[in-house]
Design a protein around this motif. Structure first.
Motif, short mmCIF file in Angstrom:
data_model
loop_
_atom_site.label_atom_id
_atom_site.label_comp_id
_atom_site.label_asym_id
_atom_site.label_seq_id
_atom_site.Cartn_x
_atom_site.Cartn_y
_atom_site.Cartn_z
N GLY A 569 0.82 -1.21 0.00
CA GLY A 569 0.00 0.00 0.00
C GLY A 569 0.85 1.25 0.00
O GLY A 569 0.60 2.20 -0.75
N LEU A 570 1.87 1.26 0.84
CA LEU A 570 2.76 2.42 0.92
C LEU A 570 3.49 2.67 -0.40
O LEU A 570 3.71 3.81 -0.79
CB LEU A 570 3.79 2.21 2.04
N SER A 571 3.86 1.60 -1.09
CA SER A 571 4.59 1.73 -2.36
C SER A 571 3.65 1.76 -3.56
O SER A 571 4.11 1.69 -4.70
CB SER A 571 5.59 0.59 -2.50
N ARG A 572 2.34 1.87 -3.29
CA ARG A 572 1.31 1.94 -4.34
C ARG A 572 1.38 0.75 -5.30
O ARG A 572 1.24 0.89 -6.51
CB ARG A 572 1.41 3.26 -5.12
N GLN A 573 1.56 -0.42 -4.74
CA GLN A 573 1.61 -1.64 -5.53
C GLN A 573 0.63 -2.67 -4.98
O GLN A 573 0.90 -3.86 -5.02
CB GLN A 573 3.01 -2.24 -5.52
N ILE A 574 -0.49 -2.23 -4.47
CA ILE A 574 -1.41 -3.14 -3.79
C ILE A 574 -1.94 -4.22 -4.73
O ILE A 574 -2.32 -5.31 -4.30
CB ILE A 574 -2.59 -2.35 -3.15
N HIS A 575 -1.92 -3.95 -6.04
CA HIS A 575 -2.35 -4.97 -7.01
C HIS A 575 -1.48 -6.22 -6.95
O HIS A 575 -1.93 -7.31 -7.33
CB HIS A 575 -2.31 -4.39 -8.42
N VAL A 576 -0.24 -6.07 -6.46
CA VAL A 576 0.66 -7.22 -6.37
C VAL A 576 0.07 -8.28 -5.44
O VAL A 576 0.29 -9.48 -5.65
CB VAL A 576 2.05 -6.76 -5.86
N ALA A 577 -0.69 -7.88 -4.44
CA ALA A 577 -1.27 -8.84 -3.49
C ALA A 577 -2.20 -9.82 -4.20
O ALA A 577 -2.13 -11.04 -3.97
CB ALA A 577 -2.01 -8.10 -2.38
#
Length: 893
Positions: A569-577
């Motif tokens: 979330g902090l690195s704006r990559q929540i789609h990776v989850a």
């Protein structure tokens, strides 16, 4: 007094500028004196000072200072547009023009002149510069970019080492961003488009992105008085042939729509698919394409001599050669600049020591003659350099070499030496520097201990090391690197993941409202943690599944996954989850004895991200405060995460559900009944047809509309379907026509297909997309050529009532149709003749028909409230009718 107040006003304006930069609100450009009033309103504590100043200045002074403020406002607006575009488009950093990577002055003059003349010529908009690897295409493109800096709209360089970030879709977003900040009209249009249709950025349709983000905004431009140049460097490194296909088609066939003063320069190696596209010279679209091949450029020999002499004669220090030696080296290079560059670097001493300049020179000159059409010369050179650096008989040294290089090449984005070192097993303190210090001629970032990326100087180095038949004892096994990086990624996460990874002091602010957020984040979350959280699943996915991974995955999911999502979330990559969950599920599916509880847990992660992902990226602390408390009570995530968070402090009085909702979203937008829907083959888009005469395309993940409605039918749209490749849509209507639509352009292809004398009830594409089948109330079925729109053969007739539904078998050889005459018929798709007798059994109108995936069975639905299954070969009914529905509409098998 005047000077003091003037200074204070300047301070206020400066303060206002800083305030403006820290917010997302735009300032309205108004005429003075309201400009200063605006500042007073935004900064009330400074209002008395400004008011006093307004009372003392003369009209001329006021106008002068108002102009200053006006300039500030203009700057503020530009900053605001740039910030908004950067936030929305997320341009790739580092892929732009490198002004140091240019041709030596006086070299490559013929090709530079040719490209320069093309830029000022409006006859063709696309210039392809192609050639073998190492012939200097990229250097030419960067030179052109620097020479035409004043009219350079965008420059994007693909690089296989950055393949996870420099994707085709990210490239188009970056090009759009650069055009948007250079040309205000494009920037404004982009922001309008992204406000109305933010989900366009999630599209994987390259042509749709090109049209929406680049062509449409460019059409809003006023001619700037000069050409606008877009440079795409190393197109061949944009992915494999599959991912390159759309880009190639775009630049070779579909660049129409750009204003005539736009020019696109593309460089590429001669990959087979690139050659195939460019050799279609008889087709009409090639007329707007200019192609130049590197091997036909004049003066290569002279350019090579000049380049080598500049590297080896004019520089002071080690590596100085005589003129005759430079000419010999240049001749040896045979037009392959990459070969010459690496030899020069190596002779300068960036490799294993102990050899004199003359010994280095003689060693390289003993190699085979170079040819631009052969990989042998580069392979021989690379092997020579590696032999100089490593003793292949020292097994311990070779083990370390293979270990470090496997990680360098397996990394999904280039890593610095420092990050690579942090991803090593404990005790291997010097392994990275020991190996990389000897790889200087072949890799960048090897002499720095800081943040420089370690990556091959050329893709030919990568190809050489990964091909055992070419690199022999220096072969690097990427699987070894994937295994090592997967292990170390888990080690880093197990060691360092914890609650409040962002070290937040409050949850009352959005991430974007935190001052200097990015810099603060980099101090609390190290690069090795970002890499581990972003790519552990991809490394795992590349490995052969083994039960030994199960305990590691269980530990990660049950003890660390919550804090992992915080980092994403902090690195704006929540789609990776969501991606990681799907990858691990697929990994587990290959194991017979894997944990069902673990699989169930992973299956719920995409559901959680669907509901709370945006919130986690915008206000990460609310992962704990708002996301976790509302997880359904019976969810596997709830059972696990309640052990990590204290739910007692957060009492949910109402609204908490027991299970995840099956319904993901309700999609609204039509003004009448929705008559038909279809998914694209990749599952990412939905198309709908309605009685409001409109067709709409939707993002299947978010439920948001993509683009404007498709308009053209004069009656209700009754049937709709995507083509197999998703590039087209075919629709039928009660206006008695069939229409074909381009999904990228959002408009019809050709004219309506005319022939039916009743409303069109059903349409279908053949599996190869070459034919369209339509059924109509005129009791006939028609076959159409999907490219030309012409009818194929005569109408298929045999039903005594309206044709309600049609479908094609998976192999395209048969057509099945249902009718109001209560029967089903099977047809030969080639001859148009009926196969056997009609299938009878329903006691009311047949509303839907479909083939099974293997084509052996047919299913039909009817108003008699039953489903029937039929043998597609014999026409016999299989089993009893399936009953239970009160009404049956179109069905898939």
């Amino acid at each position: 007094m005047h000077s003091k107040n003037h200074s204070t006003c300047g301070q206020v304006m400066k303060s206002r500028l800083n305030l403006y930069k820290s917010t997302s609100r735009s300032t309205t450009a108004v005429k003075c004196p309201f400009l200063l009033s605006s500042i007073m309103y935004k900064q009330p504590t400074q209002a008395p000072v400004v008011s006093g100043y307004l009372g003392q200045i003369t009209t001329a002074q006021f106008i002068h200072n108002a102009q200053i403020v006006g300039n500030y406002v203009s700057v503020l607006e530009e900053v605001d547009v740039q910030q908004k575009l950067q936030q929305k488009l997320k341009p790739v950093l580092g892929a732009w023009l490198d002004k140091d990577k240019i041709c030596l002055e006086g070299t490559r003059t013929a090709i530079i002149k040719e490209i320069s003349q093309w830029i000022h010529n409006n006859d063709t908009q696309i210039f392809f510069l192609c050639g073998e690897a190492g012939t200097g295409k990229s250097t030419i493109s960067h030179t052109i970019g620097k020479l035409f800096d004043n009219c350079l709209g965008s420059f994007f360089c693909f690089d296989r080492a950055f393949s996870t970030k420099r994707t085709p879709s990210n490239a188009l977003c970056t090009i759009a961003y650069e055009l948007g900040i250079k040309f205000p009209e494009i920037g404004s249009k982009l922001l309008q488009t992204l406000e109305v249709n933010p989900n366009i950025l999630e599209s994987t349709d390259i042509q749709e992105l090109w049209q929406t983000l680049i062509v449409n905004p460019a059409q809003m431009m006023v001619y700037p008085g000069h050409p606008v140049l877009i440079v795409i460097d190393a197109l061949d490194e944009s992915g494999d042939q599959g991912s390159r296909a759309q880009l190639l088609s775009l630049f070779v066939k579909n660049t129409y729509g750009l204003p005539g003063y736009f020019h696109v320069l593309v460089t590429s190696s001669l990959e087979s698919d690139v050659v195939a596209h460019l050799q279609e010279e008889k087709t009409s679209y090639i007329q707007s394409l200019k192609v130049q091949y590197m091997n036909s450029i004049p003066d290569i020999k002279n350019d090579m001599v000049q380049y080598v002499c500049s590297r080896m004669m004019e520089n002071e220090g080690s590596g100085k050669l005589k003129e005759d030696q430079c000419k010999f080296l240049a001749e040896k290079a045979g037009g392959l600049f990459q070969w010459a560059a690496i030899v020069c670097t190596s002779i300068h001493g960036q490799g294993k020591g102990g050899l004199s300049i003359s010994e280095h020179f003689d060693h390289f000159m003993s190699l085979s003659q170079v040819s631009v059409n052969s990989l042998h010369a580069l392979d021989e050179l690379y092997e020579c350099i590696l032999n100089n650096a490593f003793d292949v008989h020292d097994q311990d040294a070779m083990v370390v070499y293979k270990s470090i290089m496997s990680q360098v090449l397996a990394a999904f984005e280039p890593l610095s030496q420092a990050t690579l070192q942090m991803l090593q097993p404990e005790g291997d303190n010097d392994a990275v520097s020991c190996v990389l210090s000897l790889m200087g001629p072949l890799f960048t970032g090897t002499s720095e201990s800081g943040n420089a990326h370690v990556k091959p100087v050329h893709t030919s180095v990568l190809d050489f090391l990964l091909d055992e038949s070419r690199s022999k004892q220096f072969y690097v096994d990427k699987n070894q690197g994937h295994h090592l990086l997967a292990n170390e990624a888990f080690h880093v996460m197990f060691r360092d993941l914890h609650f409040n990874m962002g070290n937040f002091e409050t949850s009352y602010m959005l991430n974007s409202e935190i001052k200097d957020f990015e810099n603060k984040l980099s101090t609390v979350i190290k690069p090795e943690m970002i890499y581990a959280c972003s790519f552990w699943d991809l490394h795992l996915y590349e490995l052969e599944p083994h039960l030994s991974w199960i305990p590691i995955l269980e530990k990660f999911c049950y003890q660390h996954s919550l804090y992992w999502m915080e980092v994403l979330g902090l690195s704006r990559q929540i789609h990776v989850a969501s991606r990681a969950a799907r990858n691990v599920i697929e990994f587990l599916d290959k194991l017979k004895d894997s944990s069902n509880d673990l699989r169930k847990f992973l299956q719920e992660i995409p559901e959680f991200i669907w509901n709370y992902g945006i919130m986690i990226m915008e206000a990460t602390p609310h992962l704990y405060l708002s996301g976790i408390p509302f997880i359904p009570k019976q969810s596997s995530l709830h059972i696990v995460y309640q052990k990590c968070c204290d739910f007692k402090k957060q009492a949910i009085l109402s609204g908490k559900v027991n299970t995840w909702l099956d319904q993901q979203s309700i999609i609204g937008g039509h003004a009448s009944v929705v008559n038909a829907v279809d998914f694209s083959a990749d599952g990412k888009r939905i198309v709908s047809a309605s009685g409001d005469r409109l067709i709409r395309i939707w993002n299947a993940e978010t439920g948001k509309a993509i683009g404007d409605p498709l308009q053209g039918h004069s009656g209700k749209v009754t049937s709709i379907v995507f083509s197999p490749d998703g590039s087209r849509i075919v629709s039928g209507s009660d206006d008695e026509t069939v229409r074909i639509w381009n999904t990228m352009m959002g408009r019809t292809i050709g004219t309506p297909l005319l022939g039916h004398s009743g409303w069109v009830t059903s349409v279908a594409f053949s599996p190869d997309g070459s034919r369209i089948i339509s059924g109509s109330a005129d009791q006939a079925i028609r076959i159409w050529n999907a490219e030309t729109g012409e009818t194929i053969g005569v109408p298929l007739q045999g039903h005594s009532g309206r044709v309600t539904s049609v479908a094609l078998s998976p192999d395209g050889s048969k057509i099945v149709s249902g009718s109001t005459d209560q029967t089903i018929r099977i047809w030969n798709a080639e001859t148009g003749k009926a196969i056997g007798d009609s299938l009878q059994g329903h006691s009311n109108i047949v509303t839907a028909v479909a083939f099974s995936p293997d084509g052996s069975r047919i299913v039909s639905g009817s108003w008699d409230q039953s489903l029937r299954i039929w043998n597609a070969e014999t026409g016999n009914s299989i089993g009893d009718p399936l009953e239970g529905h009160s009404n049956i509409t179109p069905i898939p098998f």
